[in-house]
Design an enzyme around this catalytic site. Structure first.
Site, PDB file in Angstrom:
ATOM      1  N   THR A 184       5.896  -7.437  -0.832  1.00 17.12           N
ATOM      2  CA  THR A 184       5.915  -7.688  -2.639  1.00 17.12           C
ATOM      3  C   THR A 184       7.074  -6.832  -3.658  1.00 17.12           C
ATOM      4  O   THR A 184       8.321  -7.039  -3.437  1.00 17.12           O
ATOM      5  CB  THR A 184       4.579  -7.851  -3.003  1.00 17.12           C
ATOM      6  OG1 THR A 184       3.853  -9.667  -2.536  1.00 17.12           O
ATOM      7  CG2 THR A 184       5.289  -8.503  -4.597  1.00 17.12           C
ATOM      8  N   ASN A 193       4.063 -18.081   5.975  1.00 16.59           N
ATOM      9  CA  ASN A 193       2.996 -17.587   5.580  1.00 16.59           C
ATOM     10  C   ASN A 193       1.919 -18.755   5.543  1.00 16.59           C
ATOM     11  O   ASN A 193       0.611 -18.488   5.283  1.00 16.59           O
ATOM     12  CB  ASN A 193       2.931 -16.731   4.543  1.00 16.59           C
ATOM     13  CG  ASN A 193       3.335 -17.118   3.124  1.00 16.59           C
ATOM     14  OD1 ASN A 193       4.757 -17.857   3.129  1.00 16.59           O
ATOM     15  ND2 ASN A 193       2.453 -17.851   2.456  1.00 16.59           N
ATOM     16  N   HIS A 229      -0.748  -4.645   5.489  1.00 16.89           N
ATOM     17  CA  HIS A 229      -2.252  -4.890   5.647  1.00 16.89           C
ATOM     18  C   HIS A 229      -2.508  -6.135   6.795  1.00 16.89           C
ATOM     19  O   HIS A 229      -2.779  -6.627   7.019  1.00 16.89           O
ATOM     20  CB  HIS A 229      -3.103  -5.384   4.401  1.00 16.89           C
ATOM     21  CG  HIS A 229      -2.045  -5.896   3.994  1.00 16.89           C
ATOM     22  ND1 HIS A 229      -2.752  -7.578   3.617  1.00 16.89           N
ATOM     23  CD2 HIS A 229      -0.968  -6.038   2.881  1.00 16.89           C
ATOM     24  CE1 HIS A 229      -2.062  -8.899   2.718  1.00 16.89           C
ATOM     25  NE2 HIS A 229      -1.433  -7.589   2.507  1.00 16.89           N
ATOM     26  N   THR A 236       5.381   9.624  -5.574  1.00 14.96           N
ATOM     27  CA  THR A 236       5.300  10.411  -4.347  1.00 14.96           C
ATOM     28  C   THR A 236       4.388   9.401  -3.448  1.00 14.96           C
ATOM     29  O   THR A 236       3.699   8.252  -3.596  1.00 14.96           O
ATOM     30  CB  THR A 236       3.639  11.038  -4.901  1.00 14.96           C
ATOM     31  OG1 THR A 236       3.896  12.039  -5.993  1.00 14.96           O
ATOM     32  CG2 THR A 236       3.385  11.980  -3.754  1.00 14.96           C
ATOM     33  N   CYS A 276      -2.242 -15.799  -1.815  1.00 11.20           N
ATOM     34  CA  CYS A 276      -1.134 -15.857  -3.093  1.00 11.20           C
ATOM     35  C   CYS A 276      -1.195 -17.072  -3.757  1.00 11.20           C
ATOM     36  O   CYS A 276      -0.454 -16.466  -5.005  1.00 11.20           O
ATOM     37  CB  CYS A 276      -0.305 -15.075  -2.175  1.00 11.20           C
ATOM     38  SG  CYS A 276      -0.003 -13.702  -1.720  1.00 11.20           S
TER      39      CYS A 276
HETATM   40  N1  PLP Z   1       6.053 -12.196   2.026  1.00 12.26           N
HETATM   41  C1  PLP Z   1       5.015 -13.091   3.284  1.00 12.26           C
HETATM   42  C2  PLP Z   1       5.497 -13.913   3.892  1.00 12.26           C
HETATM   43  C3  PLP Z   1       3.589 -12.667   2.947  1.00 12.26           C
HETATM   44  O1  PLP Z   1       2.766 -13.984   3.919  1.00 12.26           O
HETATM   45  C4  PLP Z   1       2.580 -11.872   2.105  1.00 12.26           C
HETATM   46  C5  PLP Z   1       1.595 -11.424   1.806  1.00 12.26           C
HETATM   47  O2  PLP Z   1       0.857 -12.391   2.361  1.00 12.26           O
HETATM   48  C6  PLP Z   1       4.103 -11.105   1.288  1.00 12.26           C
HETATM   49  C7  PLP Z   1       5.485 -11.326   1.123  1.00 12.26           C
HETATM   50  C8  PLP Z   1       3.553  -9.623   0.196  1.00 12.26           C
HETATM   51  O3  PLP Z   1       2.672  -9.015   1.178  1.00 12.26           O
HETATM   52  P1  PLP Z   1       2.058  -7.974   0.526  1.00 12.26           P
HETATM   53  O4  PLP Z   1       0.596  -8.369   0.008  1.00 12.26           O
HETATM   54  O5  PLP Z   1       1.834  -6.421   1.088  1.00 12.26           O
HETATM   55  O6  PLP Z   1       2.892  -8.088  -1.120  1.00 12.26           O
END
Ligand code: PLP
Length: 408
Positions: A104, A180, A235, A271, A353
């Protein structure tokens, strides 16, 4: 005195300590994997044995990577090693990788910096972007930019609509490399080709969080070959949450969102999260092994064979093998997710999300009918899954259909 790990372990030599950690790490992953069947790997992936080991090592190297003394230089060496591992998987130069606190954050840094640097006020993107791209663009709209979001029914990018929209006022194009929600893959090489043909001076960003380590390496490398910036997240491949990376093409200088010390060449001050970066690097090394992708490919084929007769499969023409969107028309996603969870299987109704939002924007754009969207499930595979787990899912869905009433 050189600080080391706890007493008994400190007395053992480094090889013995490492071997013990390795055995524990493998056992931990095994115990985790046997608690329940986890098929929600698009939300997050279990932390790999290699990442666990790397974290142990990074906790021993506790120095601040910016400190000039011995403790600091040990930590710095670990950080730079992790950067090299991430760059190797991305297929870019080491100094084109900047560690961030998440995918993000990487998306936000790139989008705000590129919009400001671009020559116009128009931004072209897609309707199916992750909220970490979609919402920054909505914020940029409030700041005077105009965002045009191209529809991608069936997960297919409309190159003609894109070419028509691309004009002299376009400052930025942002298209994800893999969705996603649906697993659809967008061709970053072709998108750049359209931009080159139109002599566009716009910047190109790609959210590569769901494609990193999942696509064949040469295809995945389109992100760094053809985009100016690309975002990754640890992750999603076996690292830990709260660690991401941003690729920035050599020679492109971006303004930071935050100001502080000069870490990450002042683009992302603060950091560095050394255990997170070390785990990310280790996970990159593991997922790069051909077996990892072969496992995913085999699992995806097996899963589609098993679910084909009992569910509607939404398979985009080009897709990652880690995400399968299915529908069980007549059943509500939430009901099925809860039923499966009670029976020891984790899948997702939609992306973690956006699960609090009523209507799923990406599924609507994909073109799912009301009944298909209401009964949509996202199955996320990782290299840690097995065919017997996907069999168990198919059997559980069949049982669920005999126990849960179709809603009217
Ligand atoms: N972009 C996509 C396509 C994702 O699937 C995700 C997480 O679900 C992200 C960005 C965001 O990554 P993070 O969870 O490391 O903020």
């Amino acid at each position: 005195m050189r600080y080391n790990c706890p007493e008994g372990m400190a007395r053992a030599g480094p090889t013995v300590r490492y071997a013990r950690h390795a055995v524990f790490a493998v056992c931990e992953v095994w115990i985790f994997m046997n608690r329940f069947i986890y098929l929600d790997n698009a939300a997050t992936v279990p932390v790999s044995a290699g990442a666990r080991l790397a974290i142990e090592h990074a906790l021993e190297e506790f120095g601040n990577p910016s400190s000039p003394h011995t403790a600091g230089s040990g930590a710095r060496a670990l950080l730079e090693n992790a950067r090299e591992q991430v760059a190797a998987l991305a297929r870019c130069a080491k100094d084109e990788i900047y560690f961030t606190a998440s995918g993000t954050e990487a998306n936000n840094i790139a989008l705000f910096a590129l919009a400001a640097k671009g020559r116009g006020k128009k931004i072209i993107s897609t309707e199916s972007e992750h909220p970490s791209v979609y919402n920054p663009l909505s914020e940029l709209e409030k700041r005077g930019y105009r965002a045009v979001r191209i529809s991608c029914p069936g997960g297919a990018f409309d190159y003609d609509a894109f070419a028509r929209e691309l004009d002299d006022d376009t400052a930025l194009v942002s298209v994800m490399q893999a969705s996603n929600e649906t697993g659809a893959v967008y061709d970053i090489k072709k998108i750049r080709a359209v931009m080159t043909a139109r002599r566009s001076r716009a910047f190109l960003h790609t959210d590569a969080v769901q494609s990193f380590g999942k696509l064949p390496p040469d295809k995945a490398a389109d992100a760094v070959r053809y985009a100016d910036t690309a975002s990754f997240s640890a992750h999603k491949i076996g690292g830990i949450k709260g660690t991401g990376a941003l690729y920035v093409r050599k020679g492109l200088s971006l303004s930071p969102l935050m100001f502080g010390g000069g870490q990450e060449r002042a683009l992302r001050p603060g950091t560095e999260n050394l255990p997170g970066a070390a785990a990310f690097g280790a996970a990159c090394g593991e997922i790069a092994l051909p077996e990892s992708r072969e496992t995913l490919k085999r699992l995806y084929a097996h899963l589609t064979d098993r679910l084909g007769p009992i569910a509607v499969l939404h398979v985009p023409a080009e897709h990652v093998d880690s995400i399968l969107l299915i529908s069980l028309p007549g059943y509500r996603s939430e009901t099925v997710v809860n039923w499966l969870s009670e029976h020891g299987i984790c899948v997702s109704a939609s992306s973690a999300c956006s699960s609090k939002q009523k209507k799923n924007r990406a599924l609507a754009d994909f073109g799912l009918s009301g009944a298909d969207a209401d009964g949509a499930l996202r199955i996320g595979l990782s290299r840690f899954n097995t065919e017997s787990e996907t069999d168990a899912l198919a059997e559980a869905i069949e049982t669920m259909k005999t126990e849960v009433r179709v809603h009217g």
